[in-house]
Design an enzyme around this catalytic site. Structure first.
Site, PDB file in Angstrom:
ATOM      1  N   SER A 165       6.149   2.130 -10.275  1.00 40.16           N
ATOM      2  CA  SER A 165       5.794   1.972 -11.894  1.00 40.16           C
ATOM      3  C   SER A 165       5.989   3.336 -12.734  1.00 40.16           C
ATOM      4  CB  SER A 165       4.351   1.300 -12.062  1.00 40.16           C
ATOM      5  OG  SER A 165       3.378   2.158 -11.546  1.00 40.16           O
ATOM      6  N   ASP A 224       9.908  18.738 -21.594  1.00 46.54           N
ATOM      7  CA  ASP A 224       9.849  17.408 -21.820  1.00 46.54           C
ATOM      8  C   ASP A 224      10.407  16.721 -20.846  1.00 46.54           C
ATOM      9  OD1 ASP A 224       9.261  15.326 -23.407  1.00 46.54           O
ATOM     10  OD2 ASP A 224      10.559  15.652 -24.921  1.00 46.54           O
ATOM     11  N   LYS A 282      13.305  -2.403 -14.116  1.00 45.62           N
ATOM     12  CA  LYS A 282      12.570  -3.596 -14.625  1.00 45.62           C
ATOM     13  C   LYS A 282      13.445  -4.540 -15.306  1.00 45.62           C
ATOM     14  CE  LYS A 282       8.698  -4.163 -14.262  1.00 45.62           C
ATOM     15  NZ  LYS A 282       7.761  -4.809 -13.382  1.00 45.62           N
ATOM     16  N   TYR A 333      13.548   3.771 -14.096  1.00 45.09           N
ATOM     17  CA  TYR A 333      12.313   2.670 -14.145  1.00 45.09           C
ATOM     18  C   TYR A 333      12.547   1.573 -14.876  1.00 45.09           C
ATOM     19  CZ  TYR A 333       8.069   0.370 -15.161  1.00 45.09           C
ATOM     20  OH  TYR A 333       7.077  -0.508 -15.804  1.00 45.09           O
ATOM     21  N   ALA A 389      15.406   0.552 -16.194  1.00 45.97           N
ATOM     22  CA  ALA A 389      16.655  -0.098 -16.020  1.00 45.97           C
ATOM     23  C   ALA A 389      16.328  -1.101 -14.834  1.00 45.97           C
ATOM     24  CB  ALA A 389      17.429   0.662 -15.647  1.00 45.97           C
ATOM     25  N   LEU A 393       0.835  -1.162  -0.217  1.00 46.80           N
ATOM     26  CA  LEU A 393      -0.235   0.179  -0.140  1.00 46.80           C
ATOM     27  C   LEU A 393       0.857   1.034  -0.064  1.00 46.80           C
ATOM     28  CD1 LEU A 393      -2.905  -1.111   2.490  1.00 46.80           C
ATOM     29  CD2 LEU A 393      -2.759  -1.217  -0.093  1.00 46.80           C
ATOM     30  N   GLU A 395       9.134  -0.985 -21.870  1.00 41.00           N
ATOM     31  CA  GLU A 395      10.181   0.004 -21.917  1.00 41.00           C
ATOM     32  C   GLU A 395      11.684  -0.598 -21.734  1.00 41.00           C
ATOM     33  OE1 GLU A 395       9.480   3.280 -19.209  1.00 41.00           O
ATOM     34  OE2 GLU A 395       7.168   3.395 -19.814  1.00 41.00           O
ATOM     35  N   THR A 437       7.537  -4.804 -18.757  1.00 52.04           N
ATOM     36  CA  THR A 437       7.148  -3.832 -19.608  1.00 52.04           C
ATOM     37  C   THR A 437       7.904  -3.702 -20.825  1.00 52.04           C
ATOM     38  OG1 THR A 437       7.146  -1.439 -19.660  1.00 52.04           O
ATOM     39  CG2 THR A 437       8.782  -2.445 -18.268  1.00 52.04           C
TER      40      THR A 437
HETATM   41  P1  NAD Z   1       0.855   0.730  -9.657  1.00 50.77           P
HETATM   42  O1  NAD Z   1       1.809   1.541  -9.448  1.00 50.77           O
HETATM   43  O2  NAD Z   1      -0.476   1.209  -9.920  1.00 50.77           O
HETATM   44  O3  NAD Z   1       0.751  -0.514  -8.591  1.00 50.77           O
HETATM   45  C1  NAD Z   1       1.918  -1.002  -8.132  1.00 50.77           C
HETATM   46  C2  NAD Z   1       1.277  -1.835  -6.833  1.00 50.77           C
HETATM   47  O4  NAD Z   1       2.601  -2.524  -6.180  1.00 50.77           O
HETATM   48  C3  NAD Z   1       0.874  -0.968  -5.676  1.00 50.77           C
HETATM   49  O5  NAD Z   1      -0.475  -1.391  -5.172  1.00 50.77           O
HETATM   50  C4  NAD Z   1       1.646  -0.736  -4.607  1.00 50.77           C
HETATM   51  O6  NAD Z   1       1.244  -0.326  -3.406  1.00 50.77           O
HETATM   52  C5  NAD Z   1       2.546  -1.976  -4.668  1.00 50.77           C
HETATM   53  N1  NAD Z   1       3.833  -2.170  -4.218  1.00 50.77           N
HETATM   54  C6  NAD Z   1       4.925  -1.259  -4.461  1.00 50.77           C
HETATM   55  N2  NAD Z   1       5.926  -1.558  -3.735  1.00 50.77           N
HETATM   56  C7  NAD Z   1       5.769  -2.712  -3.152  1.00 50.77           C
HETATM   57  C8  NAD Z   1       6.494  -3.509  -2.220  1.00 50.77           C
HETATM   58  N3  NAD Z   1       7.795  -3.225  -1.886  1.00 50.77           N
HETATM   59  N4  NAD Z   1       5.934  -4.508  -1.678  1.00 50.77           N
HETATM   60  C9  NAD Z   1       4.651  -4.761  -2.058  1.00 50.77           C
HETATM   61  N5  NAD Z   1       3.835  -3.984  -2.738  1.00 50.77           N
HETATM   62  C10 NAD Z   1       4.355  -2.786  -3.533  1.00 50.77           C
HETATM   63  O7  NAD Z   1       1.529  -0.189 -11.005  1.00 50.77           O
HETATM   64  P2  NAD Z   1       0.882  -0.782 -12.280  1.00 50.77           P
HETATM   65  O8  NAD Z   1       0.703   0.299 -13.314  1.00 50.77           O
HETATM   66  O9  NAD Z   1      -0.383  -1.646 -11.698  1.00 50.77           O
HETATM   67  O10 NAD Z   1       1.919  -1.706 -12.741  1.00 50.77           O
HETATM   68  C11 NAD Z   1       1.871  -3.434 -12.251  1.00 50.77           C
HETATM   69  C12 NAD Z   1       2.991  -3.905 -12.904  1.00 50.77           C
HETATM   70  O11 NAD Z   1       2.831  -3.867 -14.226  1.00 50.77           O
HETATM   71  C13 NAD Z   1       4.145  -3.215 -12.639  1.00 50.77           C
HETATM   72  O12 NAD Z   1       5.244  -4.287 -12.443  1.00 50.77           O
HETATM   73  C14 NAD Z   1       4.841  -2.555 -13.922  1.00 50.77           C
HETATM   74  O13 NAD Z   1       6.008  -2.374 -14.218  1.00 50.77           O
HETATM   75  C15 NAD Z   1       4.171  -3.551 -15.204  1.00 50.77           C
HETATM   76  N6  NAD Z   1       3.509  -2.742 -16.192  1.00 50.77           N
HETATM   77  C16 NAD Z   1       2.922  -1.669 -16.181  1.00 50.77           C
HETATM   78  C17 NAD Z   1       2.232  -1.063 -17.324  1.00 50.77           C
HETATM   79  C18 NAD Z   1       1.365   0.080 -17.237  1.00 50.77           C
HETATM   80  O14 NAD Z   1       1.003   0.474 -18.371  1.00 50.77           O
HETATM   81  N7  NAD Z   1       0.785   0.546 -16.047  1.00 50.77           N
HETATM   82  C19 NAD Z   1       2.443  -1.684 -18.688  1.00 50.77           C
HETATM   83  C20 NAD Z   1       3.513  -2.974 -18.547  1.00 50.77           C
HETATM   84  C21 NAD Z   1       3.912  -3.309 -17.263  1.00 50.77           C
HETATM   85  O1  DAU Z   2       4.996   0.951 -21.747  1.00 51.05           O
HETATM   86  C1  DAU Z   2       4.669   0.442 -20.562  1.00 51.05           C
HETATM   87  C2  DAU Z   2       4.780   1.685 -19.321  1.00 51.05           C
HETATM   88  O2  DAU Z   2       3.710   2.463 -19.546  1.00 51.05           O
HETATM   89  C3  DAU Z   2       4.754   0.918 -18.045  1.00 51.05           C
HETATM   90  O3  DAU Z   2       5.963   0.257 -17.883  1.00 51.05           O
HETATM   91  C4  DAU Z   2       4.835   1.975 -16.949  1.00 51.05           C
HETATM   92  O4  DAU Z   2       4.613   1.523 -15.778  1.00 51.05           O
HETATM   93  C5  DAU Z   2       3.721   2.813 -17.201  1.00 51.05           C
HETATM   94  O5  DAU Z   2       3.769   4.022 -16.230  1.00 51.05           O
HETATM   95  C6  DAU Z   2       3.498   3.496 -18.666  1.00 51.05           C
HETATM   96  O6  DAU Z   2       4.830   4.434 -18.903  1.00 51.05           O
HETATM   97  P1  DAU Z   2       4.603   5.674 -19.577  1.00 51.05           P
HETATM   98  O7  DAU Z   2       5.726   6.826 -19.272  1.00 51.05           O
HETATM   99  O8  DAU Z   2       4.564   5.526 -20.990  1.00 51.05           O
HETATM  100  O9  DAU Z   2       3.164   6.307 -19.026  1.00 51.05           O
HETATM  101  P2  DAU Z   2       2.582   7.702 -18.604  1.00 51.05           P
HETATM  102  O10 DAU Z   2       1.248   7.703 -18.427  1.00 51.05           O
HETATM  103  O11 DAU Z   2       3.604   8.363 -17.638  1.00 51.05           O
HETATM  104  O12 DAU Z   2       3.118   8.619 -20.083  1.00 51.05           O
HETATM  105  C7  DAU Z   2       2.500   8.295 -21.203  1.00 51.05           C
HETATM  106  C8  DAU Z   2       3.063   9.356 -22.368  1.00 51.05           C
HETATM  107  O13 DAU Z   2       2.416  10.704 -21.984  1.00 51.05           O
HETATM  108  C9  DAU Z   2       4.458   9.360 -22.129  1.00 51.05           C
HETATM  109  O14 DAU Z   2       5.077   9.704 -23.553  1.00 51.05           O
HETATM  110  C10 DAU Z   2       4.814  10.699 -21.319  1.00 51.05           C
HETATM  111  C11 DAU Z   2       3.438  11.740 -21.732  1.00 51.05           C
HETATM  112  N1  DAU Z   2       3.037  12.449 -20.447  1.00 51.05           N
HETATM  113  C12 DAU Z   2       2.641  11.880 -19.451  1.00 51.05           C
HETATM  114  C13 DAU Z   2       2.154  12.508 -18.432  1.00 51.05           C
HETATM  115  C14 DAU Z   2       1.957  11.870 -17.108  1.00 51.05           C
HETATM  116  C15 DAU Z   2       2.542  13.736 -21.023  1.00 51.05           C
HETATM  117  O15 DAU Z   2       2.824  14.151 -21.929  1.00 51.05           O
HETATM  118  N2  DAU Z   2       1.968  14.399 -19.777  1.00 51.05           N
HETATM  119  C16 DAU Z   2       1.688  14.113 -18.440  1.00 51.05           C
HETATM  120  O16 DAU Z   2       1.300  14.617 -17.855  1.00 51.05           O
END
Ligand code: NAD
Ligand code: DAU
Length: 365
Positions: free
Chosen positions: A86, A302, A162, A158, A160, A36, A134, A132
């Site tokens: 994340s 940026d 992952k 981030y 790196a 949490l 990334e 991911t």
């Molecule tokens: P999020 O940040 O919404 O959720 C992360 C969760 O992990 C939270 O509930 C947090 O409390 C928990 N957490 C963090 N540190 C912890 C710890 N030390 N011990 C236990 N729990 C912990 O993230 P998300 O967007 O749901 O991403 C989940 C996974 O999917 C991540 O591994 C992320 O790298 C991967 N991922 C996300 C996306 C995306 O677009 N969001 C895309 C591809 C992969």
């Molecule tokens: O590609 C998968 C990844 O996608 C996951 O591994 C990450 O956990 C997840 O956070 C996400 O990363 P991004 O950096 O791509 O997501 P974000 O929503 O932060 O940003 C999406 C794009 O939009 C990125 O190019 C940055 C841009 N952006 C983001 C924010 C928050 C903006 O232009 N303005 C903003 O305020």
């Protein structure tokens, strides 16, 4: 029947995965382990919390004895490891937590799984690591999308962190025989996403009449996938994926950021035309003064090291697992906006701090 440990199950994708799994496999035991952090929200699990086969554990993946104890106590045979720091922007300002949770924490999970599952019991098991796209770095406009064998080239703290965790997971399969799979997925969107990420941020900022910050020229490209399709992809990897295998999950849905923001703006304008009551609920929204949501778009500095383009080639998943995303972007983004409008208390609580107070009262911070 599986008995499954979901780390990070109170986060965005983790919570969606718990709901998906409960729907698809109602008899399975699900244990959620979540620390949490600011991104974890127990309210996202409200609908399942009283289910008899559901258990929520407030704890850290770095706590190896706790994880090993849970694997033994509930006789768990599957781990789906979502827990991570994340958000790329946070990793730029404070990388330490990313090293700690994403690298050391994942290693701690692997050690616990090895301790319990490879200790002579010979139990069938699966450790699925959620990663991911990334980790593959940034694509040029004409480059082909990432495949599973694309060389790693992470560019942010981030990605790196992952990438490091992916390598550790791989090594535990090759060295110790842990039955692992890894999926590398593109950008997710959908319900329960913390409003620091682009799509929910744009929605809540429109409703509050705040500016919509677009980094740089807005021409960076992401490949968007509805979160439920990601969950289904993980399910298929668990059921049909080969141990040691890596699977790219994506939506074949590339958009520039500026087009995503404009698309959300247009759909929000439509919502205000369709539903007059929104004007009373959100008096600061631009539509109340007859202005379009697009008027809030502001180009800002940026993101340092901002990756230009990500794109996933999901051909392996399609061929080996029969994976096809079900949601089109058109339907997925409408569902997401509807969910945000129908779940105002969820995102208000996350944003106004009352959720933090609630956490402090219930979990001691
Ligand atoms: P999020 O940040 O919404 O959720 C992360 C969760 O992990 C939270 O509930 C947090 O409390 C928990 N957490 C963090 N540190 C912890 C710890 N030390 N011990 C236990 N729990 C912990 O993230 P998300 O967007 O749901 O991403 C989940 C996974 O999917 C991540 O591994 C992320 O790298 C991967 N991922 C996300 C996306 C995306 O677009 N969001 C895309 C591809 C992969
Ligand atoms: O590609 C998968 C990844 O996608 C996951 O591994 C990450 O956990 C997840 O956070 C996400 O990363 P991004 O950096 O791509 O997501 P974000 O929503 O932060 O940003 C999406 C794009 O939009 C990125 O190019 C940055 C841009 N952006 C983001 C924010 C928050 C903006 O232009 N303005 C903003 O305020």
């Amino acid at each position: 029947m599986s008995k499954i440990l979901v780390t990070g199950g109170a986060g965005f994708i983790g919570a969606n995965f718990v709901h998906y799994w409960r729907r698809e496999y109602p008899a399975d035991t699900i244990v959620v382990l979540d620390a949490l952090t600011y991104a974890g929200n127990p309210a996202s699990l409200k609908a399942v919390k009283s289910h008899k086969n559901f258990h929520f554990v407030h704890g850290n993946i770095l706590d190896q004895p706790l994880v090993a104890g849970l694997l033994r106590e509930y006789e768990l045979d599957t781990i789906v490891h979502f827990a991570a720091e994340s958000h790329v922007d946070r990793s730029i300002h404070g990388p330490d937590a990313f090293i700690e949770t994403n690298i050391v924490g994942t290693h701690s999970m692997l050690k616990a799984a090895k301790e319990v599952w490879l200790s002579g019991s010979g139990r069938e098991h699966r450790f699925h690591h959620v990663s991911t796209d990334e980790v593959y770095g940034s694509l040029r406009p004409d480059d082909p999308p990432f495949v599973e064998t694309t060389a790693y080239a992470p560019n942010s703290p981030y990605s790196a962190s992952k990438a490091s965790s992916d390598h550790l997971v791989r090594s535990y399969h090759h060295t110790y025989g842990l039955q692992i799979t890894t999926s590398n997925c593109s950008n997710n969107y959908g319900p329960y996403q913390f409003p620091e990420k682009l799509i929910p941020l744009v929605i809540v900022n429109i409703l509050a009449g705040k500016s919509l910050p677009v980094y740089g020229d807005g021409q960076n490209i992401r490949d968007w996938l509805y979160v439920d399709d990601h969950c289904r992809g993980i399910d298929l990897v668990l059921k049909r994926g080969e141990a040691g295998g890596v699977y790219n999950i994506g939506g074949n849905n590339e958009w520039t950021n500026i087009d995503i923001v404009r698309q959300v703006c247009g759909l929000m304008d439509e919502c205000f035309v369709r539903d007059e009551a929104l004007k009373a609920r959100f008096p600061d929204a631009p539509q109340v003064r007859g202005r379009k949501a697009e008027s809030l778009i502001t180009h800002v500095k940026d993101r340092p090291g901002h990756d230009r383009r990500y794109a996933i080639d999901a051909a392996k998943c399609r061929a080996e697992l029969g994976y096809v995303p079900l949601e089109s972007f058109e339907t997925g983004i409408r569902r997401t906006i509807t969910w945000m409008l129908d779940n105002e208390p969820w995102w208000r609580a996350v944003m106004d701090g009352s959720y933090r107070d609630w956490l402090d009262r219930n979990y001691g911070g």
